[in-house]
Scaffold this motif. Structure first.
Motif, short mmCIF file in Angstrom:
data_model
loop_
_atom_site.label_atom_id
_atom_site.label_comp_id
_atom_site.label_asym_id
_atom_site.label_seq_id
_atom_site.Cartn_x
_atom_site.Cartn_y
_atom_site.Cartn_z
N ALA A 88 28.43 44.08 47.73
CA ALA A 88 29.78 44.55 47.41
C ALA A 88 29.70 45.42 46.16
CB ALA A 88 30.73 43.38 47.15
N MET A 89 30.83 46.00 45.83
CA MET A 89 30.99 46.67 44.55
C MET A 89 31.62 45.66 43.61
SD MET A 89 30.46 49.88 43.59
CE MET A 89 31.06 51.27 42.66
N TYR A 90 31.04 45.50 42.43
CA TYR A 90 31.55 44.54 41.45
C TYR A 90 32.11 45.32 40.27
CZ TYR A 90 29.40 40.80 44.09
OH TYR A 90 29.09 39.91 45.08
N PHE A 91 33.36 45.04 39.96
CA PHE A 91 34.04 45.73 38.86
C PHE A 91 34.31 44.76 37.72
CE2 PHE A 91 34.79 49.74 40.77
CZ PHE A 91 35.09 49.54 42.10
N CYS A 92 34.01 45.23 36.55
CA CYS A 92 34.42 44.54 35.33
C CYS A 92 35.72 45.18 34.85
CB CYS A 92 33.33 44.69 34.27
SG CYS A 92 33.75 44.08 32.64
N ALA A 93 36.63 44.37 34.36
CA ALA A 93 37.88 44.90 33.79
C ALA A 93 38.17 44.14 32.51
CB ALA A 93 39.03 44.75 34.77
N THR A 94 38.77 44.84 31.56
CA THR A 94 39.13 44.18 30.31
C THR A 94 40.55 44.57 29.93
OG1 THR A 94 38.39 45.90 28.72
CG2 THR A 94 36.72 44.43 29.62
N GLY A 95 41.18 43.68 29.17
CA GLY A 95 42.55 43.93 28.76
C GLY A 95 42.82 43.35 27.39
N SER A 96 43.76 43.95 26.70
CA SER A 96 44.17 43.39 25.41
C SER A 96 45.20 42.30 25.65
CB SER A 96 44.72 44.49 24.50
OG SER A 96 45.76 45.19 25.14
N TRP A 97 45.76 41.75 24.61
CA TRP A 97 46.58 40.55 24.74
C TRP A 97 47.85 40.80 25.53
CZ3 TRP A 97 51.50 39.00 23.62
CH2 TRP A 97 51.72 37.61 23.71
N GLY A 98 48.18 39.89 26.41
CA GLY A 98 49.47 39.92 27.06
C GLY A 98 49.44 40.39 28.50
N GLU A 99 50.43 39.90 29.24
CA GLU A 99 50.49 40.20 30.67
C GLU A 99 50.95 41.62 30.94
OE1 GLU A 99 52.41 38.26 29.01
OE2 GLU A 99 54.51 38.60 29.48
N ASN A 100 51.50 42.29 29.93
CA ASN A 100 52.00 43.64 30.17
C ASN A 100 51.02 44.70 29.73
OD1 ASN A 100 52.22 43.22 27.48
ND2 ASN A 100 54.28 44.03 27.25
N GLN A 101 49.80 44.32 29.48
CA GLN A 101 48.79 45.30 29.12
C GLN A 101 47.92 45.60 30.33
OE1 GLN A 101 48.83 46.84 26.17
NE2 GLN A 101 50.67 45.61 25.83
N PRO A 102 47.78 46.87 30.68
CA PRO A 102 46.98 47.19 31.87
C PRO A 102 45.52 46.86 31.64
CG PRO A 102 47.54 49.18 30.68
CD PRO A 102 48.29 48.07 30.00
N GLN A 103 44.86 46.52 32.73
CA GLN A 103 43.43 46.29 32.67
C GLN A 103 42.71 47.62 32.86
OE1 GLN A 103 42.30 43.10 35.35
NE2 GLN A 103 44.07 41.90 34.72
N HIS A 104 41.63 47.77 32.13
CA HIS A 104 40.81 48.97 32.22
C HIS A 104 39.53 48.59 32.96
CE1 HIS A 104 43.18 51.37 29.28
NE2 HIS A 104 43.55 50.15 28.92
N PHE A 105 39.20 49.38 33.96
CA PHE A 105 38.08 49.06 34.84
C PHE A 105 36.86 49.92 34.51
CE2 PHE A 105 39.59 46.27 38.26
CZ PHE A 105 40.93 46.22 37.94
N GLY A 106 35.70 49.32 34.67
CA GLY A 106 34.46 50.07 34.66
C GLY A 106 34.26 50.77 35.99
N ASP A 107 33.19 51.57 36.08
CA ASP A 107 32.91 52.30 37.31
C ASP A 107 32.27 51.44 38.38
OD1 ASP A 107 32.14 55.52 35.76
OD2 ASP A 107 34.02 54.66 36.50
N GLY A 108 31.92 50.21 38.04
CA GLY A 108 31.41 49.28 39.03
C GLY A 108 29.90 49.28 39.17
N THR A 109 29.41 48.18 39.71
CA THR A 109 28.00 48.06 40.11
C THR A 109 27.97 47.82 41.60
OG1 THR A 109 27.22 47.14 38.00
CG2 THR A 109 25.89 46.67 39.96
N ARG A 110 27.26 48.70 42.30
CA ARG A 110 27.11 48.49 43.74
C ARG A 110 25.91 47.57 43.95
NH1 ARG A 110 29.24 50.16 48.01
NH2 ARG A 110 30.37 51.86 47.00
N LEU A 111 26.16 46.39 44.48
CA LEU A 111 25.11 45.41 44.73
C LEU A 111 24.78 45.39 46.21
CD1 LEU A 111 23.29 43.08 43.73
CD2 LEU A 111 25.23 41.53 44.15
N SER A 112 23.52 45.64 46.52
CA SER A 112 23.06 45.63 47.90
C SER A 112 22.02 44.54 48.05
CB SER A 112 22.43 46.98 48.27
OG SER A 112 23.38 48.02 48.12
N ILE A 113 22.29 43.59 48.95
CA ILE A 113 21.37 42.48 49.18
C ILE A 113 20.64 42.72 50.51
CG2 ILE A 113 21.13 39.98 49.38
CD1 ILE A 113 22.23 40.98 46.67
#
Lengths: 114, 114
Positions: A88-113
């Protein structure tokens, strides 16, 4: 603008092997997430991490998965013994405090098994 | 449980035509809503967000979205589509538990005819 950085961009691994996916969050963010996207499907939540512990995990996040932030900067996802269905593609996302702060995503890691 | 529905799997429009991508959510209170765009092989980029206040929100790349509580909808619009807008578009709602994880719709793939 600050970015979330993920490495590697593509990882090919034999079934049964361990993989570690890495993420460098935006520096002042407090909430960290891993999501995955199987090819052609929607983005699914795996796990959230706050205050150095897991705050929530999905049914997908079984005992084969673990997360940690070992050095206060990198945020890692480890799959202990990979299965074909972990491809799958695995995305990391991070956010600052609070539910109204958007999450910022990385470009992802494509994992092939194989 | 909260959920997001994007009823259109694919949409094809001609370059220069207007666009509307549909999103319906399920949540009893005021939701926090986002639209993200994903180009092939890329990560998720935030287009716009809605938390409260004005129900018409402006985003990047000329996109806007309108929150309609009565219809539980948050449709994305653009008056004139460019070929570079071809991508997959995801609507998401913040889960109002301690993790603030995102719950995604299944996505709409936008194709742009020259």
């Amino acid at each position: 603008e600050p970015e979330v950085t993920q490495t590697p961009s593509h990882q090919v691994t034999q079934m049964g092997q361990e993989v570690i996916l890495r993420c460098v969050p935006i520096s002042n963010h407090l909430y960290f997430y891993w999501y995955r996207q199987i090819l052609g499907q929607k983005v699914e939540f795996l796990v959230s991490f706050y205050n150095n512990e897991i705050s929530e995990k999905s049914e997908i996040f079984d005992d084969q998965f673990s997360v940690e932030r070992p050095d206060g900067s990198n945020f890692t996802l480890k799959i202990r013994s990979t299965k074909l269905e972990d491809s799958a593609m695995y995305f990391c996302a991070t956010g600052s405090w609070g539910e109204n702060q958007p999450q910022h995503f990385g470009d992802g890691t494509r994992l092939s098994i194989l | 449980a909260q959920s997001v529905t994007q009823p259109d799997i694919h949409i094809t429009v001609s370059e220069g035509a207007s666009l509307e991508l549909r999103c319906n959510y399920s949540y009893g209170a005021t939701p926090y809503l986002f639209w993200y765009v994903q180009s092939p092989g890329q990560g998720l980029q935030l287009l716009l967000k809605y938390f409260s206040g004005d129900t018409l929100v402006q985003g990047t790349k000329g996109f806007e979205a309108e929150f309609k509580r009565s219809q539980s909808s948050f449709n994305l619009r653009k008056p004139s589509v460019h070929w570079s807008d071809a991508a997959e578009y995801f609507c998401a709602v913040v889960s109002m538990d301690s993790s603030y994880k995102l719950i995604f719709g299944s996505g709409t793939r936008l194709l742009v005819r020259p």
